[in-house]
Design a protein around this motif. Structure first.
Motif, PDB file in Angstrom:
ATOM      1  N   ASN A  42       0.809  -1.217   0.000  1.00  0.00           N
ATOM      2  CA  ASN A  42       0.000   0.000   0.000  1.00  0.00           C
ATOM      3  C   ASN A  42       0.843   1.268   0.000  1.00  0.00           C
ATOM      4  O   ASN A  42       0.379   2.330   0.427  1.00  0.00           O
ATOM      5  N   PHE A  43       2.054   1.149  -0.495  1.00  0.00           N
ATOM      6  CA  PHE A  43       2.886   2.339  -0.634  1.00  0.00           C
ATOM      7  C   PHE A  43       2.201   3.361  -1.538  1.00  0.00           C
ATOM      8  O   PHE A  43       1.522   3.005  -2.510  1.00  0.00           O
ATOM      9  N   THR A  44       2.413   4.621  -1.234  1.00  0.00           N
ATOM     10  CA  THR A  44       2.011   5.668  -2.166  1.00  0.00           C
ATOM     11  C   THR A  44       2.943   5.646  -3.373  1.00  0.00           C
ATOM     12  O   THR A  44       3.998   4.989  -3.349  1.00  0.00           O
ATOM     13  N   VAL A  45       2.557   6.371  -4.414  1.00  0.00           N
ATOM     14  CA  VAL A  45       3.427   6.486  -5.585  1.00  0.00           C
ATOM     15  C   VAL A  45       4.799   7.000  -5.171  1.00  0.00           C
ATOM     16  O   VAL A  45       5.838   6.489  -5.612  1.00  0.00           O
ATOM     17  N   GLU A  46       4.816   8.017  -4.310  1.00  0.00           N
ATOM     18  CA  GLU A  46       6.078   8.622  -3.893  1.00  0.00           C
ATOM     19  C   GLU A  46       6.937   7.636  -3.091  1.00  0.00           C
ATOM     20  O   GLU A  46       8.159   7.563  -3.287  1.00  0.00           O
ATOM     21  N   GLU A  47       6.307   6.870  -2.210  1.00  0.00           N
ATOM     22  CA  GLU A  47       7.056   5.907  -1.397  1.00  0.00           C
ATOM     23  C   GLU A  47       7.630   4.785  -2.260  1.00  0.00           C
ATOM     24  O   GLU A  47       8.785   4.391  -2.082  1.00  0.00           O
ATOM     25  N   ARG A  48       6.815   4.271  -3.177  1.00  0.00           N
ATOM     26  CA  ARG A  48       7.302   3.202  -4.047  1.00  0.00           C
ATOM     27  C   ARG A  48       8.438   3.702  -4.931  1.00  0.00           C
ATOM     28  O   ARG A  48       9.443   3.027  -5.130  1.00  0.00           O
ATOM     29  N   TRP A  49       8.268   4.892  -5.486  1.00  0.00           N
ATOM     30  CA  TRP A  49       9.296   5.475  -6.345  1.00  0.00           C
ATOM     31  C   TRP A  49      10.630   5.566  -5.604  1.00  0.00           C
ATOM     32  O   TRP A  49      11.682   5.131  -6.115  1.00  0.00           O
ATOM     33  N   ALA A  50      10.607   6.118  -4.393  1.00  0.00           N
ATOM     34  CA  ALA A  50      11.839   6.295  -3.629  1.00  0.00           C
ATOM     35  C   ALA A  50      12.481   4.953  -3.290  1.00  0.00           C
ATOM     36  O   ALA A  50      13.705   4.786  -3.403  1.00  0.00           O
ATOM     37  N   TYR A  51      11.648   3.984  -2.874  1.00  0.00           N
ATOM     38  CA  TYR A  51      12.176   2.671  -2.504  1.00  0.00           C
ATOM     39  C   TYR A  51      12.815   1.986  -3.708  1.00  0.00           C
ATOM     40  O   TYR A  51      13.947   1.488  -3.630  1.00  0.00           O
ATOM     41  N   GLU A  52      12.110   1.966  -4.828  1.00  0.00           N
ATOM     42  CA  GLU A  52      12.595   1.233  -5.995  1.00  0.00           C
ATOM     43  C   GLU A  52      13.721   1.975  -6.716  1.00  0.00           C
ATOM     44  O   GLU A  52      14.599   1.340  -7.306  1.00  0.00           O
ATOM     45  N   GLU A  53      13.712   3.295  -6.642  1.00  0.00           N
ATOM     46  CA  GLU A  53      14.811   4.035  -7.260  1.00  0.00           C
ATOM     47  C   GLU A  53      16.125   3.694  -6.566  1.00  0.00           C
ATOM     48  O   GLU A  53      17.157   3.491  -7.225  1.00  0.00           O
ATOM     49  N   LEU A  54      16.103   3.612  -5.240  1.00  0.00           N
ATOM     50  CA  LEU A  54      17.320   3.294  -4.502  1.00  0.00           C
ATOM     51  C   LEU A  54      17.695   1.828  -4.641  1.00  0.00           C
ATOM     52  O   LEU A  54      18.783   1.493  -5.116  1.00  0.00           O
ATOM     53  N   ARG A  55      16.780   0.935  -4.229  1.00  0.00           N
ATOM     54  CA  ARG A  55      17.189  -0.460  -4.055  1.00  0.00           C
ATOM     55  C   ARG A  55      17.151  -1.272  -5.350  1.00  0.00           C
ATOM     56  O   ARG A  55      17.837  -2.285  -5.457  1.00  0.00           O
ATOM     57  N   TYR A  56      16.372  -0.862  -6.303  1.00  0.00           N
ATOM     58  CA  TYR A  56      16.317  -1.609  -7.555  1.00  0.00           C
ATOM     59  C   TYR A  56      17.126  -0.928  -8.654  1.00  0.00           C
ATOM     60  O   TYR A  56      18.005  -1.543  -9.254  1.00  0.00           O
ATOM     61  N   PHE A  57      16.864   0.360  -8.901  1.00  0.00           N
ATOM     62  CA  PHE A  57      17.543   1.039 -10.011  1.00  0.00           C
ATOM     63  C   PHE A  57      18.980   1.427  -9.637  1.00  0.00           C
ATOM     64  O   PHE A  57      19.935   1.018 -10.297  1.00  0.00           O
ATOM     65  N   ASP A  58      19.138   2.207  -8.574  1.00  0.00           N
ATOM     66  CA  ASP A  58      20.477   2.687  -8.222  1.00  0.00           C
ATOM     67  C   ASP A  58      21.410   1.538  -7.853  1.00  0.00           C
ATOM     68  O   ASP A  58      22.584   1.536  -8.263  1.00  0.00           O
ATOM     69  N   TYR A  59      20.922   0.581  -7.087  1.00  0.00           N
ATOM     70  CA  TYR A  59      21.771  -0.553  -6.724  1.00  0.00           C
ATOM     71  C   TYR A  59      22.213  -1.319  -7.974  1.00  0.00           C
ATOM     72  O   TYR A  59      23.371  -1.740  -8.084  1.00  0.00           O
ATOM     73  N   SER A  60      21.304  -1.520  -8.929  1.00  0.00           N
ATOM     74  CA  SER A  60      21.665  -2.235 -10.153  1.00  0.00           C
ATOM     75  C   SER A  60      22.733  -1.484 -10.932  1.00  0.00           C
ATOM     76  O   SER A  60      23.705  -2.079 -11.413  1.00  0.00           O
ATOM     77  N   LEU A  61      22.570  -0.179 -11.052  1.00  0.00           N
ATOM     78  CA  LEU A  61      23.553   0.614 -11.790  1.00  0.00           C
ATOM     79  C   LEU A  61      24.895   0.668 -11.068  1.00  0.00           C
ATOM     80  O   LEU A  61      25.947   0.816 -11.710  1.00  0.00           O
ATOM     81  N   LYS A  62      24.889   0.501  -9.751  1.00  0.00           N
ATOM     82  CA  LYS A  62      26.166   0.425  -9.033  1.00  0.00           C
ATOM     83  C   LYS A  62      26.931  -0.827  -9.428  1.00  0.00           C
ATOM     84  O   LYS A  62      28.167  -0.795  -9.521  1.00  0.00           O
ATOM     85  N   ILE A  63      26.229  -1.919  -9.686  1.00  0.00           N
ATOM     86  CA  ILE A  63      26.910  -3.124 -10.178  1.00  0.00           C
ATOM     87  C   ILE A  63      27.418  -2.882 -11.595  1.00  0.00           C
ATOM     88  O   ILE A  63      28.555  -3.222 -11.937  1.00  0.00           O
ATOM     89  N   TRP A  64      26.577  -2.286 -12.450  1.00  0.00           N
ATOM     90  CA  TRP A  64      26.969  -1.994 -13.832  1.00  0.00           C
ATOM     91  C   TRP A  64      28.224  -1.113 -13.862  1.00  0.00           C
ATOM     92  O   TRP A  64      29.134  -1.327 -14.665  1.00  0.00           O
ATOM     93  N   ASP A  65      28.291  -0.124 -12.983  1.00  0.00           N
ATOM     94  CA  ASP A  65      29.395   0.834 -12.956  1.00  0.00           C
ATOM     95  C   ASP A  65      30.558   0.397 -12.069  1.00  0.00           C
ATOM     96  O   ASP A  65      31.558   1.133 -11.968  1.00  0.00           O
ATOM     97  N   PHE A  66      30.459  -0.745 -11.436  1.00  0.00           N
ATOM     98  CA  PHE A  66      31.513  -1.210 -10.532  1.00  0.00           C
ATOM     99  C   PHE A  66      32.848  -1.216 -11.287  1.00  0.00           C
ATOM    100  O   PHE A  66      32.932  -1.728 -12.399  1.00  0.00           O
ATOM    101  N   PRO A  67      33.907  -0.639 -10.713  1.00  0.00           N
ATOM    102  CA  PRO A  67      35.130  -0.431 -11.484  1.00  0.00           C
ATOM    103  C   PRO A  67      35.947  -1.685 -11.781  1.00  0.00           C
ATOM    104  O   PRO A  67      36.886  -1.631 -12.583  1.00  0.00           O
ATOM    105  N   LYS A  68      35.604  -2.795 -11.148  1.00  0.00           N
ATOM    106  CA  LYS A  68      36.336  -4.040 -11.367  1.00  0.00           C
ATOM    107  C   LYS A  68      35.465  -5.018 -12.157  1.00  0.00           C
ATOM    108  O   LYS A  68      34.233  -4.961 -12.077  1.00  0.00           O
ATOM    109  N   PRO A  69      36.068  -5.922 -12.929  1.00  0.00           N
ATOM    110  CA  PRO A  69      35.268  -6.887 -13.691  1.00  0.00           C
ATOM    111  C   PRO A  69      34.398  -7.752 -12.781  1.00  0.00           C
ATOM    112  O   PRO A  69      34.811  -8.134 -11.679  1.00  0.00           O
ATOM    113  N   THR A  70      33.189  -8.039 -13.254  1.00  0.00           N
ATOM    114  CA  THR A  70      32.234  -8.850 -12.500  1.00  0.00           C
ATOM    115  C   THR A  70      31.736  -9.996 -13.365  1.00  0.00           C
ATOM    116  O   THR A  70      31.573  -9.848 -14.583  1.00  0.00           O
TER     117      THR A  70
END
Length: 266
Positions: free
Chosen positions: A76-104
């Motif tokens: 029952n998250f609001t749009v704003e709550e879901r956006w903030a949660y998923e931007e951090l833990r799904y989008f930003d975290y994923s891009l941190k793996i993509w941008d990780f400076p060492k081979p993965t």
């Protein structure tokens, strides 16, 4: 740092990070995702680590995001709550793996579904066992516009991405290898050793040179619009949470969307 949802192995200049919620098919709880980012942060600043492997304990790499936790805590998250949660833990975290400076390297067996697909394909290379399959069924099960990070067309090509997402089906490791999404396919019993052997070979190269190679290749994709496209899709994904399809799935219970996908891997 001590981890409750991960296991860490060190093999010389290679660090293997294993998702360790085996009873839940390594479904990604909030704790697991937070610990995974902490483990990557540790590996980033550890000069003894040249290559990182991401794998999953047990029969499966990851069945995706933990929908039982989502149902209990975020339905029952609001749009704003879901956006903030998923931007951090799904989008930003994923891009941190993509941008990780060492081979993965993603070490994939069994189910690699939705959020699991997303994490595996943030890695530079994918070594899969012959039991592995790839799927993103959320368009069917949740009425959502794929996962938060639409990496699919970049690693599969547009037509295969559309087929996978439109049908909600599965792709076998062999087919994923044939289209270039997977680097190598090996027997299940050989997976851990094969991923480690590849990582150790890579780790012999000078780290700074590897960092520059990765940076240049990722920039080549950015020049083609990868990052802009991923950011645009994240907004679209959020919009899909207001659709009748998603609201119906939410009212049924998000956990009910967990499926043993009946479609065979192609």
């Amino acid at each position: 740092m001590a981890y409750e949802t991960l296991e860490i192995e060190n093999h010389g200049a290679v660090r293997r990070i294993l998702l360790a919620r085996e009873a839940q098919r390594n479904a990604q709880s909030q704790q697991l995702l937070d610990e995974l980012m902490a483990a990557f942060d540790e590996a980033r600043v550890d000069d003894s680590v040249n290559v990182v492997i991401v794998g999953g304990k047990g029969a499966h790499f990851s069945a995706g995001h933990d929908l039982k936790q989502a149902q209990a805590e975020r339905a029952n998250f609001t749009v704003e709550e879901r956006w903030a949660y998923e931007e951090l833990r799904y989008f930003d975290y994923s891009l941190k793996i993509w941008d990780f400076p060492k081979p993965t390297i993603a070490q994939v067996q069994g189910a690699c579904v939705a959020g699991g697909f997303m994490i595996a394909n943030m890695c530079d290379l994918v070594v899969a066992s012959d039991t592995a399959f790839f799927s993103d069924p959320v368009g069917h099960t949740l009425g959502a516009a794929a996962t938060e990070v639409l990496i699919h067309p970049w690693v599969m090509g547009a037509r295969k991405a559309k087929e996978l997402l439109f049908t909600g089906g599965k792709m076998s490791a062999e087919e994923a290898h044939a289209i270039g999404m997977v680097n190598r396919v090996v027997p299940d019993a050989e997976l851990a050793d094969a991923a480690l052997a590849m990582a150790q070979l890579i780790a012999k190269a000078p780290p700074f040179g590897l960092r520059l190679i990765k940076r240049s290749i990722n920039r080549s994709l950015d020049a083609q619009g990868l990052r802009t496209a991923l950011e645009a899709h994240f907004d679209t994904h959020q919009l899909s949470h207001l659709s009748e399809g998603f609201l119906t799935a939410r009212d049924r219970g998000l956990a009910a969307a967990i499926q043993k996908n009946p479609q065979k891997a192609s």
